[in-house]
Scaffold this motif. Sequence first.
Motif, PDB file in Angstrom:
ATOM      1  N   GLU A   1       0.828  -1.209   0.000  1.00  0.00           N
ATOM      2  CA  GLU A   1       0.000   0.000   0.000  1.00  0.00           C
ATOM      3  C   GLU A   1       0.861   1.258   0.000  1.00  0.00           C
ATOM      4  OE1 GLU A   1      -3.808   1.863   2.447  1.00  0.00           O
ATOM      5  OE2 GLU A   1      -2.871  -0.010   3.096  1.00  0.00           O
TER       6      GLU A   1
ATOM      7  N   GLN B   1     -13.222   3.393  -9.385  1.00  0.00           N
ATOM      8  CA  GLN B   1     -11.990   3.879  -8.777  1.00  0.00           C
ATOM      9  C   GLN B   1     -11.708   3.051  -7.528  1.00  0.00           C
ATOM     10  OE1 GLN B   1      -9.903   6.097  -9.977  1.00  0.00           O
ATOM     11  NE2 GLN B   1     -11.169   6.678 -11.733  1.00  0.00           N
ATOM     12  N   THR B   2     -10.548   2.454  -7.503  1.00  0.00           N
ATOM     13  CA  THR B   2     -10.167   1.620  -6.364  1.00  0.00           C
ATOM     14  C   THR B   2      -9.329   2.445  -5.405  1.00  0.00           C
ATOM     15  OG1 THR B   2     -10.131  -0.291  -7.817  1.00  0.00           O
ATOM     16  CG2 THR B   2      -9.117  -0.541  -5.657  1.00  0.00           C
ATOM     17  N   PRO B   3      -9.901   2.924  -4.312  1.00  0.00           N
ATOM     18  CA  PRO B   3      -9.105   3.743  -3.379  1.00  0.00           C
ATOM     19  C   PRO B   3      -8.135   2.874  -2.603  1.00  0.00           C
ATOM     20  CG  PRO B   3     -11.274   3.359  -2.467  1.00  0.00           C
ATOM     21  CD  PRO B   3     -11.275   2.720  -3.827  1.00  0.00           C
ATOM     22  N   SER B   4      -7.271   3.531  -1.889  1.00  0.00           N
ATOM     23  CA  SER B   4      -6.334   2.816  -1.029  1.00  0.00           C
ATOM     24  C   SER B   4      -7.104   2.107   0.091  1.00  0.00           C
ATOM     25  CB  SER B   4      -5.333   3.798  -0.426  1.00  0.00           C
ATOM     26  OG  SER B   4      -4.409   3.125   0.404  1.00  0.00           O
TER      27      SER B   4
ATOM     28  N   GLU C   1      -7.934   4.184   3.125  1.00  0.00           N
ATOM     29  CA  GLU C   1      -8.531   5.497   2.920  1.00  0.00           C
ATOM     30  C   GLU C   1      -9.602   5.792   3.960  1.00  0.00           C
ATOM     31  OE1 GLU C   1      -8.499   9.085   0.974  1.00  0.00           O
ATOM     32  OE2 GLU C   1      -7.299   7.340   0.420  1.00  0.00           O
TER      33      GLU C   1
ATOM     34  N   THR D   1       2.049   1.803  -3.543  1.00  0.00           N
ATOM     35  CA  THR D   1       1.036   2.362  -4.445  1.00  0.00           C
ATOM     36  C   THR D   1       0.748   3.831  -4.151  1.00  0.00           C
ATOM     37  OG1 THR D   1      -0.715   1.565  -2.962  1.00  0.00           O
ATOM     38  CG2 THR D   1      -0.054   0.123  -4.769  1.00  0.00           C
TER      39      THR D   1
ATOM     40  N   ARG E   1      -3.848  -6.387  -7.018  1.00  0.00           N
ATOM     41  CA  ARG E   1      -4.598  -5.167  -6.709  1.00  0.00           C
ATOM     42  C   ARG E   1      -3.670  -3.954  -6.654  1.00  0.00           C
ATOM     43  NH1 ARG E   1      -7.857  -7.945  -1.696  1.00  0.00           N
ATOM     44  NH2 ARG E   1      -9.254  -9.273  -2.942  1.00  0.00           N
TER      45      ARG E   1
ATOM     46  N   GLN F   1      -4.074   3.006 -12.086  1.00  0.00           N
ATOM     47  CA  GLN F   1      -5.079   4.059 -11.957  1.00  0.00           C
ATOM     48  C   GLN F   1      -4.462   5.397 -11.566  1.00  0.00           C
ATOM     49  OE1 GLN F   1      -8.163   2.873  -9.299  1.00  0.00           O
ATOM     50  NE2 GLN F   1      -9.071   1.401 -10.705  1.00  0.00           N
ATOM     51  N   SER F   2      -3.418   5.361 -10.762  1.00  0.00           N
ATOM     52  CA  SER F   2      -2.815   6.611 -10.306  1.00  0.00           C
ATOM     53  C   SER F   2      -1.936   7.260 -11.368  1.00  0.00           C
ATOM     54  CB  SER F   2      -1.992   6.365  -9.048  1.00  0.00           C
ATOM     55  OG  SER F   2      -0.957   5.427  -9.297  1.00  0.00           O
TER      56      SER F   2
ATOM     57  N   ARG G   1      -3.904  -0.422  -8.752  1.00  0.00           N
ATOM     58  CA  ARG G   1      -3.914   0.926  -8.171  1.00  0.00           C
ATOM     59  C   ARG G   1      -2.795   1.787  -8.753  1.00  0.00           C
ATOM     60  NH1 ARG G   1      -4.909  -1.985  -3.319  1.00  0.00           N
ATOM     61  NH2 ARG G   1      -2.780  -1.636  -2.580  1.00  0.00           N
ATOM     62  N   CYS G   2      -1.643   1.167  -9.063  1.00  0.00           N
ATOM     63  CA  CYS G   2      -0.569   1.914  -9.720  1.00  0.00           C
ATOM     64  C   CYS G   2      -1.005   2.381 -11.106  1.00  0.00           C
ATOM     65  CB  CYS G   2       0.683   1.044  -9.829  1.00  0.00           C
ATOM     66  SG  CYS G   2       1.488   0.685  -8.255  1.00  0.00           S
TER      67      CYS G   2
END
Length: 745
Positions: free
Chosen positions: A318, A589-592, A595, A321, A356, A363-364, A360-361
């Motif tokens: 985490e 959108q996959t948040p951390s 979060e 990411t 996962r 998406q960011s 997330r990488c």
Amino acid sequence: MYRSKPCLPYFSSVVKNVASPNVEIKKLVYIFLLHHAEAEPDLALLSINTIQKSLTDQNPQVRAMALRVMSGIKVPVISQIVSLAIKRGCGDMSPYVRKAAALAIPKCYKLDPNTIPQLLDYLSILLGDKQYYVAGSAVRAYLEICPERVDLIHKHYRGLVRKLVDMDEWSQLATLRLISIYARKCLPVRSKKIKKSKTKGFYDDEASEEEGSIVEVRILDPDLELFLRACKSLLYSRNSAVIVSVARCFLDLGTPEYVDSAVGPLVALLRSPRDIQQIALYNIVDVCLARPERFVRYADHFFVHASDPFDVARLKFEVWTLIYPHCEPHIRDMILCELEHFTRALNPEIVQESVRAIGRCAQSDSHASARCLRLLLEQVSSLNGNLSAESLTVIRHLIQQDPQSHTKTVIRLAKNLDTTPNPEARATIIWLVGEFAGIDNESNIAPDVLRILAKGFAGESEPAKLQIVLLAAKVYLHHLNNLREHRPQSPNPSASFQELPPSTDQDEHDNPFASSSPIPASQTRPNPTEPPNLDHPIPKLWDYILLLARYDTSYDLRDRTRTYRALLANSSSTQLASLLLLAPKPVPQTPSPSENRKDLPLGSTSLILGSKFAIGQGQELLEWVEEGQEPEPRLRDEAGAGKDYPGGVISVGGGRPAGEALDAAVRGEKEKETEKGKGRMVEKSLEDWLGEEGMEDDESGEDEETEEDESEYEVITESEEEEGDERVEAKGLVDDEESSSSSSL
């Protein structure tokens, strides 16, 4: 006692030794009293008088033990006696006894809450004690009995800040928590707007200054800044709890610059034992959510080791990411290579978490989405079902961000249906095929995929069957919409509606599924002018799927099929079906994962458990006091601040430190000597001249006094010498007479 054997029958015999002069025996008797006094309160009261006598003992250790034991005996009758003992302890010369008095205050409060007025007076005295370990114990007592009485802290605020560095770890934690609450209640937040100017180049011909945007800068209160500066030295503490508490103070009270200074000590906690390492990672992730760019330089500290448990590995993924968008290209490549390596791990949980993290990488950072998608597509054909299912879920999220440019990706995924055994993975691929059924009619593979899946419908899993029925409904709906586009308009709009054939009661009695029986697609064409399309395969596939789902064992599947059949029963009115089935889906959108813990206090149990219900009393973050409602700053002024604490700054002459005053005086004397040696004329004021004349008069007066004293001394000495001579002569005469008398005899 240490063997857990019953010792209560010996209570009276042991208590008799409370008056023993031996300190070691007294300690043992006191321990016995603390354990069994609650069970035998009457016998315990017999020893109170002896313990009170020990409060006046010459040994401070004995006095402190007596006070500790008296407050530890849980007998409410002696609450007033304990209060008087605490009062005596507050004025004791030994700081060890005063510390025991501070620790006895919460115990006395538990015995009798009505003693709170007296205890507050004692507490106010101990909070201002000159010894740091006495003040630290007083802070802990304050937080236990009256954490809302901030008026007791005003005059001791600066003294506590100065003593913070010297306190023990437990007292430091209590003081940090106390001053955090005090700062929120008494020190308001002030801000100032500053206009930044941007300079393009160095030389004049390159560029000139441009007016930048207006930035709002926070201004710290001087007392708050004093506290934050004192906390910086605690970042080097050997106790991990102190470091986390300081980071929390910086995050809640300070500016981003103070938070940045706590990043390195927090990362250093990763060298601690495994249990501390996991707790430290939770707090690191929470700080990283606020300041991710400051952790980029420590990216290599978050490598996952083979011995790391799953929770530690998940938190390290985490952190990667979170800092990924702020990293340089070579660090991004390193992170992706590490995550790709862990997709081949033996632990299925680590495999899922690494996939996962790759999603997330992607998406960011949109530039890395193509590479991440390529890495995930390589995992689709994996024999590991968990890996392929999780990879397809992440791929679906990436495709939904830009559907038009991923048509070939969907075709590639559809080809893997024959080699994908995982039910969740197959359901994801079928859903993606259905979403792309109406995007491109020329390269539409949805009808062919539906035809292949219909052959093995009975052997599919329930998630896959649900997606097959949904795919059939979408394909048939697109077919109806295409027919409507090419169909001529009907002159009578009412002719486009057709009612379902009524069913009789006898039919419902004979066939309980008569009301839910599928209507053939050929009966849903009400317009006689519609071109004949009876041999088209799509209506036949739709009828076939409805027939297969009708006799399935799953209730959910049969109910879903009835819903789709009712929506598509009237082929001339498909607006509602299009709204439900073909509506554009929001981009996921996959948040951390952490979060939702962003608002939880740092270093608390609630941050670890991820629940606000775990926040204890006093742990929640308070709101800042509004400007204008804070107490006056002069309340925090100390009277004789330098005298109360030997380690503090001794103020001389308007708050000037004594060391600086001494250095200035030495420098002034040296300057005067050098000026006299060089023969320089120094300008003198009238006060200087008068001062020199006064000094000369004093010196002359002193000389006259000394001369008079010397003359008196000489007179006295001369008279003494004459008297001495006369005494010697008289003594000689007496001796001669005695000698003559003895000779005559």
